[in-house]
Design an enzyme around this catalytic site. Structure first.
Site, PDB file in Angstrom:
ATOM      1  N   ASP A   7       0.882  -1.165   0.000  1.00 19.46           N
ATOM      2  CA  ASP A   7       0.000   0.000   0.000  1.00 19.46           C
ATOM      3  C   ASP A   7       0.920   1.215   0.000  1.00 19.46           C
ATOM      4  O   ASP A   7       1.442   1.602   1.041  1.00 19.46           O
ATOM      5  CB  ASP A   7      -0.885  -0.014   1.257  1.00 19.46           C
ATOM      6  CG  ASP A   7      -1.863   1.147   1.266  1.00 19.46           C
ATOM      7  OD1 ASP A   7      -2.335   1.534   0.191  1.00 19.46           O
ATOM      8  OD2 ASP A   7      -2.147   1.672   2.357  1.00 19.46           O
ATOM      9  N   GLU A  68      -1.135  -1.140  -4.978  1.00 21.64           N
ATOM     10  CA  GLU A  68      -2.370  -0.391  -5.204  1.00 21.64           C
ATOM     11  C   GLU A  68      -2.219   0.506  -6.421  1.00 21.64           C
ATOM     12  O   GLU A  68      -1.223   1.208  -6.563  1.00 21.64           O
ATOM     13  CB  GLU A  68      -2.725   0.452  -3.976  1.00 21.64           C
ATOM     14  CG  GLU A  68      -4.122   1.029  -4.081  1.00 21.64           C
ATOM     15  CD  GLU A  68      -4.473   1.927  -2.919  1.00 21.64           C
ATOM     16  OE1 GLU A  68      -4.633   1.414  -1.798  1.00 21.64           O
ATOM     17  OE2 GLU A  68      -4.567   3.142  -3.122  1.00 21.64           O
ATOM     18  N   ASP A 141      -2.561   1.147   6.970  1.00 19.85           N
ATOM     19  CA  ASP A 141      -1.760   0.887   5.766  1.00 19.85           C
ATOM     20  C   ASP A 141      -1.273  -0.557   5.735  1.00 19.85           C
ATOM     21  O   ASP A 141      -1.158  -1.164   4.678  1.00 19.85           O
ATOM     22  CB  ASP A 141      -0.549   1.830   5.708  1.00 19.85           C
ATOM     23  CG  ASP A 141      -0.942   3.253   6.017  1.00 19.85           C
ATOM     24  OD1 ASP A 141      -1.056   4.040   5.084  1.00 19.85           O
ATOM     25  OD2 ASP A 141      -1.169   3.561   7.203  1.00 19.85           O
TER      26      ASP A 141
END
Lengths: 187, 187
Positions: A7, A68, A141
């Site tokens: 992430d 991501e 996260d």
């Protein structure tokens, strides 16, 4: 299949390693956050993220890195940092020949909660349940990185089937074109 | 001072090396473009840019790398690619301990043409004149990379004076604080 989820972020870059296959219980091998100081120069921060990602790749030897997919619909400054951190993660993986897969935030949320608009708490709760953890990974996260890895493992069979279908179709077209070209020459 | 200017981009990443000091004629040492295929995966493209930038750093050993500061006001897809390519350039420089400076497109245009809203042709014409070249460097990305390097060399003295003033001020404050702390103890 062993997947490192990333992430991306400059201040907190979530990382999580999940092993398993779709349809069977998944195992978390590691979770954490690569941090860099907001006071440091951008170049120095990117070097810090590179070192962090390299350590995770060394330690867990993932078969794939799921990152991501960054959109620029959010806050401008954040998006730039996210794009830059994701570039470093993709670079580290590709340099080692490890394939990179990108998943959008809504794909990830839909994969683990059933809804593309789930909130952080819901994602954290489902990651905890799916990986049979005693508590949700903190910060968010880190949980998001695990969710990315889970999303990839679950979506991979469908994506593979799709890729195979596309490849099969291309092959058939190429064969058909070659056949008609041969026909043209021998006419 | 020897500066490598980088106009970041995934398809065409402009690079140019300029040597000189403000107030004296400048010399171009090299100019080119690092290209990656739009058909390749993003990770592979970033590896290609890393290799290209590393070659330029090896070949010219610049003292500083000047990179265009990316804003997200432009086309979304382009901006993501630009941010990612710039991250790789900054990473390569910082990994070697080479300082990185960021300049906005309008700072660069204003530095070489006198107007922050100059067009590509005007920038190309001024770069050609300032570096005493026989023709404008092509493509525009290559000319923009040289303009970035020139901009940095010309702005550097002012920036250095500013940094020195800030450092001087911090030093004076630190000395004053220490003096008052000593005063407090001996009172």
């Amino acid at each position: 299949m062993r997947v490192l989820g990333v992430d991306p972020g400059l201040t907190r870059c979530g990382v999580g390693v999940v092993e398993g296959v779709a349809g069977r219980p998944l195992t978390m091998l590691g979770v954490g956050v690569v941090r860099t100081s907001a006071d440091a120069d951008i170049g120095v921060r990117l070097v810090g993220i590179e070192r962090g990602i390299e350590e995770w790749l060394d330690r867990f030897s993932p078969e794939l890195v799921a990152v991501e997919r960054v959109f620029s619909q959010h806050n401008v400054r954040t998006v730039m940092g996210t794009a830059q951190a994701s570039a470093v993660a993709m670079l580290c993986a590709s340099r080692r020949g490890i394939p990179v897969a990108l998943h959008t935030p809504s794909e990830v949320k839909a994969a683990v909660t059933g809804s593309g608009r789930a909130d952080k708490a819901q994602v954290g709760a489902m990651v905890t349940r799916l990986l049979r953890l005693s508590a949700p990974p903190k910060p968010a996260d880190a949980a998001d990185a695990l969710a990315l890895a889970i999303c990839h493992i679950w979506r991979a069979p469908a994506q593979n089937r799709l890729q195979q279908a596309v490849a099969q179709n291309r092959l058939q077209q190429a064969v058909a074109q070659q056949a008609s070209a041969v026909k043209g020459r021998t006419r």
